[in-house]
Enzyme design. Structure first.
Site, PDB file in Angstrom:
ATOM      1  CD  GLU A  91      -1.872   1.033   4.447  1.00 37.41           C
ATOM      2  OE1 GLU A  91      -2.804   1.855   4.299  1.00 37.41           O
ATOM      3  OE2 GLU A  91      -2.064  -0.068   4.371  1.00 37.41           O
TER       4      GLU A  91
ATOM      5  CG  HIS B 250      -2.226  -1.077   0.852  1.00 36.86           C
ATOM      6  ND1 HIS B 250      -2.896  -1.129   1.987  1.00 36.86           N
ATOM      7  CD2 HIS B 250      -2.526  -1.768  -0.082  1.00 36.86           C
ATOM      8  CE1 HIS B 250      -3.816  -1.997   1.729  1.00 36.86           C
ATOM      9  NE2 HIS B 250      -3.593  -2.388   0.246  1.00 36.86           N
TER      10      HIS B 250
ATOM     11  CE1 TYR C 182      -7.606   0.370   3.930  1.00 37.42           C
ATOM     12  CE2 TYR C 182      -6.401   2.639   3.582  1.00 37.42           C
ATOM     13  CZ  TYR C 182      -6.285   1.230   3.576  1.00 37.42           C
ATOM     14  OH  TYR C 182      -4.944   0.584   3.779  1.00 37.42           O
TER      15      TYR C 182
HETATM   16  C1  HEM Z   1      -9.242  -3.190   4.645  1.00 35.58           C
HETATM   17  C2  HEM Z   1      -8.813  -2.830   3.288  1.00 35.58           C
HETATM   18  C3  HEM Z   1      -8.027  -3.334   2.361  1.00 35.58           C
HETATM   19  C4  HEM Z   1      -7.240  -4.705   2.479  1.00 35.58           C
HETATM   20  C5  HEM Z   1      -7.546  -5.923   3.495  1.00 35.58           C
HETATM   21  C6  HEM Z   1      -6.331  -4.776   1.340  1.00 35.58           C
HETATM   22  C7  HEM Z   1      -5.496  -5.862   1.143  1.00 35.58           C
HETATM   23  C8  HEM Z   1      -4.616  -5.880   0.141  1.00 35.58           C
HETATM   24  C9  HEM Z   1      -3.709  -7.186  -0.263  1.00 35.58           C
HETATM   25  C10 HEM Z   1      -3.801  -8.552   0.397  1.00 35.58           C
HETATM   26  C11 HEM Z   1      -2.918  -6.851  -1.152  1.00 35.58           C
HETATM   27  C12 HEM Z   1      -1.993  -7.828  -1.896  1.00 35.58           C
HETATM   28  C13 HEM Z   1      -0.751  -7.537  -1.090  1.00 35.58           C
HETATM   29  C14 HEM Z   1       0.324  -8.267  -1.733  1.00 35.58           C
HETATM   30  O1  HEM Z   1       1.179  -8.019  -2.518  1.00 35.58           O
HETATM   31  O2  HEM Z   1       0.619  -9.417  -1.229  1.00 35.58           O
HETATM   32  C15 HEM Z   1      -3.309  -5.402  -1.636  1.00 35.58           C
HETATM   33  C16 HEM Z   1      -2.574  -4.614  -2.565  1.00 35.58           C
HETATM   34  C17 HEM Z   1      -2.908  -3.701  -2.933  1.00 35.58           C
HETATM   35  N1  HEM Z   1      -4.218  -2.601  -2.666  1.00 35.58           N
HETATM   36 FE1  HEM Z   1      -4.975  -3.099  -0.660  1.00 35.58          FE
HETATM   37  N2  HEM Z   1      -6.417  -3.559   0.742  1.00 35.58           N
HETATM   38  C18 HEM Z   1      -7.481  -2.908   1.361  1.00 35.58           C
HETATM   39  C19 HEM Z   1      -7.592  -1.626   0.917  1.00 35.58           C
HETATM   40  C20 HEM Z   1      -7.114  -0.724  -0.126  1.00 35.58           C
HETATM   41  C21 HEM Z   1      -7.505   0.406  -0.644  1.00 35.58           C
HETATM   42  C22 HEM Z   1      -8.243   1.510   0.308  1.00 35.58           C
HETATM   43  C23 HEM Z   1      -6.752   0.691  -1.589  1.00 35.58           C
HETATM   44  C24 HEM Z   1      -6.839   1.896  -2.384  1.00 35.58           C
HETATM   45  C25 HEM Z   1      -7.751   2.361  -3.287  1.00 35.58           C
HETATM   46  C26 HEM Z   1      -6.127  -0.488  -1.845  1.00 35.58           C
HETATM   47  C27 HEM Z   1      -5.095  -0.732  -3.020  1.00 35.58           C
HETATM   48  C28 HEM Z   1      -4.062  -1.521  -3.304  1.00 35.58           C
HETATM   49  C29 HEM Z   1      -3.055  -1.628  -4.083  1.00 35.58           C
HETATM   50  C30 HEM Z   1      -3.042  -0.560  -5.474  1.00 35.58           C
HETATM   51  C31 HEM Z   1      -2.618  -2.828  -4.200  1.00 35.58           C
HETATM   52  C32 HEM Z   1      -1.656  -3.574  -5.014  1.00 35.58           C
HETATM   53  C33 HEM Z   1      -1.936  -4.307  -6.064  1.00 35.58           C
HETATM   54  C34 HEM Z   1      -1.203  -4.910  -6.928  1.00 35.58           C
HETATM   55  O3  HEM Z   1      -0.136  -5.485  -6.313  1.00 35.58           O
HETATM   56  O4  HEM Z   1      -1.268  -5.460  -7.933  1.00 35.58           O
HETATM   57  N3  HEM Z   1      -6.137  -1.421  -0.977  1.00 35.58           N
HETATM   58  N4  HEM Z   1      -4.384  -5.073  -0.606  1.00 35.58           N
END
Ligand code: HEM
Length: 147
Positions: free
Chosen positions: A139, A86, A96
């Site tokens: 974060e 993130h 969020y």
């Molecule tokens: C409770 C809320 C959230 C959870 C549980 C969550 C969970 C995750 C997880 C598990 C990953 C993959 C991490 C990895 O590389 O292993 C991830 C990647 C990511 N998240 Fe979140 N996330 C949340 C909220 C958000 C929000 C609000 C945003 C922005 C709008 C966001 C944007 C991203 C982006 C851009 C990635 C990278 C995607 C990629 O690697 O292709 N996330 N998130």
């Protein structure tokens, strides 16, 4: 940090099997809603290129972690990984609500209002925001350290 009431935990656990069974459909519906916002979509386009992976595991993770909402202390390493990704992609607290507003209606789109009643969505909303608060706090620390 927002916490989850015992009633909401019970509802989330009771509905997790049906909601997770539809995980892929919910994930797809969630991203369709989320990416209507071009600014948010841009964050993911970049991320997908960097990681070479579908960002779809985000939604799957939310569904899976919500189910374990009463044992979040076991999530340490997973949280670190999410925080790292993130911070790399510039996720901030103000993002969020967009994910919440995409995920919760997507659950109702897919499983229907009979299963995803107002009480069920409210419980999943509580679970989402507890997870979100954990991530937002970690974060904020990471951004402060980097500054
Ligand atoms: C409770 C809320 C959230 C959870 C549980 C969550 C969970 C995750 C997880 C598990 C990953 C993959 C991490 C990895 O590389 O292993 C991830 C990647 C990511 N998240 Fe979140 N996330 C949340 C909220 C958000 C929000 C609000 C945003 C922005 C709008 C966001 C944007 C991203 C982006 C851009 C990635 C990278 C995607 C990629 O690697 O292709 N996330 N998130």
């Amino acid at each position: 940090m927002r916490t989850v009431s015992p009633e909401a935990i019970a509802i989330v656990k009771a509905t997790a099997p049906v909601i997770e069974k539809q995980g892929l459909a919910i994930t797809t519906a969630m991203y369709a809603r989320l990416f209507e916002n071009a600014e948010i979509a841009k964050m993911f386009d970049q991320a997908a290129q960097q990681s070479g992976e579908q960002p779809r595991r985000l939604a799957a993770a939310i569904l899976a972690y919500a189910r374990n909402i009463d044992k979040l202390e076991n999530l340490g390493a997973a949280v670190e990984r999410m925080v790292h990704r993130h911070v790399e992609t510039g996720v901030k607290s103000e993002h969020y609500p967009y994910v919440a507003d995409a995920l919760l209606p997507a659950i109702r789109d897919v499983v229907g209002a009979d299963v995803a009643t107002d009480a069920v969505l409210a419980a999943w909303g509580e679970a989402y925001w507890m997870l979100a608060d954990i991530l937002i706090a970690a974060e904020a620390r990471a951004y402060a350290q980097a500054a």
